[in-house]
Design an enzyme around this catalytic site. Structure first.
Site, short mmCIF file in Angstrom:
data_model
loop_
_atom_site.label_atom_id
_atom_site.label_comp_id
_atom_site.label_asym_id
_atom_site.label_seq_id
_atom_site.Cartn_x
_atom_site.Cartn_y
_atom_site.Cartn_z
N ASP A 1 38.88 52.99 39.17
CA ASP A 1 37.92 54.05 38.84
C ASP A 1 37.96 55.09 39.95
O ASP A 1 38.78 55.01 40.88
CB ASP A 1 36.51 53.47 38.58
CG ASP A 1 35.81 53.01 39.84
OD1 ASP A 1 36.42 53.05 40.94
OD2 ASP A 1 34.63 52.60 39.74
N CYS B 1 38.11 49.12 42.26
CA CYS B 1 36.93 49.97 42.09
C CYS B 1 36.27 50.05 43.46
O CYS B 1 36.92 49.72 44.46
CB CYS B 1 36.01 49.44 41.00
SG CYS B 1 35.31 47.81 41.28
N THR C 1 33.79 48.39 45.11
CA THR C 1 33.71 47.10 45.81
C THR C 1 34.73 46.10 45.30
O THR C 1 34.95 45.07 45.95
CB THR C 1 32.32 46.47 45.56
OG1 THR C 1 32.14 46.36 44.13
CG2 THR C 1 31.21 47.30 46.17
N HIS D 1 47.48 28.56 44.83
CA HIS D 1 46.62 27.54 44.21
C HIS D 1 46.01 27.96 42.89
O HIS D 1 45.71 27.10 42.06
CB HIS D 1 45.46 27.17 45.17
CG HIS D 1 45.91 26.30 46.31
ND1 HIS D 1 45.02 25.66 47.15
CD2 HIS D 1 47.16 25.95 46.74
CE1 HIS D 1 45.70 24.96 48.06
NE2 HIS D 1 46.99 25.14 47.84
N HIS E 1 47.68 21.89 40.99
CA HIS E 1 46.95 23.15 40.79
C HIS E 1 47.03 23.61 39.34
O HIS E 1 46.10 24.24 38.83
CB HIS E 1 47.47 24.22 41.75
CG HIS E 1 47.35 23.80 43.17
ND1 HIS E 1 46.13 23.63 43.79
CD2 HIS E 1 48.28 23.45 44.08
CE1 HIS E 1 46.31 23.22 45.02
NE2 HIS E 1 47.62 23.09 45.22
#
Ligand code: RB5
Length: 156
Positions: free
Chosen positions: A16, A73, A75, A106, A141
């Site tokens: 964004d 974005c 954060t 993992h 995993h």
């Protein structure tokens, strides 16, 4: 057929407005390292809604058109919430290279998420570099991933 294979080897990226600058830098970095990049935007710092771009990337990783994507974005939180709504998507919000590597080893993460207001470009390059180079370990995993992939989407 060839086009399908090319897309699989291309990393689809989106952002964004809050991460536009970082996305441009990351794109340059990846191209300089020889990766091909499909950029779905956004293409400026004008305000947009992050889900519109998150959906474009996550849906095309979810359906196998692309194997890997990167979302950014402000954060990274909104983009990871959007991406992880999609089946087959394992989006990892990373702020340092160790977690980026482990998210591949993992968790077989197939979307890397970065925060343009959190992570500076030099650190972001390191994170992206490790993430792109690291392989999934498989084995125990894989069965752990299968345990939560079978859950479907809660609340539906
Ligand atoms: C945009 O201001 C901001 O909300 C967005 O970039 C993101 O950080 C959302 O999680």
């Amino acid at each position: 057929m060839q086009e399908k294979e090319d897309k699989k080897n291309t990393v689809i990226i989106g952002c964004d407005h809050a991460a536009y600058q970082l996305k441009e830098k990351i794109k340059e970095f990846m191209v300089s390292k020889g990766y091909s990049v499909e950029d779905v935007g956004t293409h400026s710092e004008s305000s947009v809604d992050y889900p519109d771009f998150g959906v474009q990337v996550a849906s095309q990783v979810s359906n196998g058109t692309y194997q890997r994507g990167i979302l950014m974005c402000g954060t990274g939180l909104g983009m990871s919430m959007v991406a992880n709504k999609y089946s087959n998507v394992r989006a990892a919000l990373c702020t340092e290279p160790f977690s980026a590597g482990m998210s591949r080893h993992h968790n077989d993460s197939n979307i890397l998420v970065l925060g343009g207001r959190i992570t500076g470009e030099e650190l972001a390059y390191e994170i992206v570099d490790v993430w792109l180079k690291t392989a999934f370990d498989g084995g125990r995993h894989q069965s752990r991933i299968e345990k939560f992939s079978r859950l479907g989407k809660a609340g539906e």
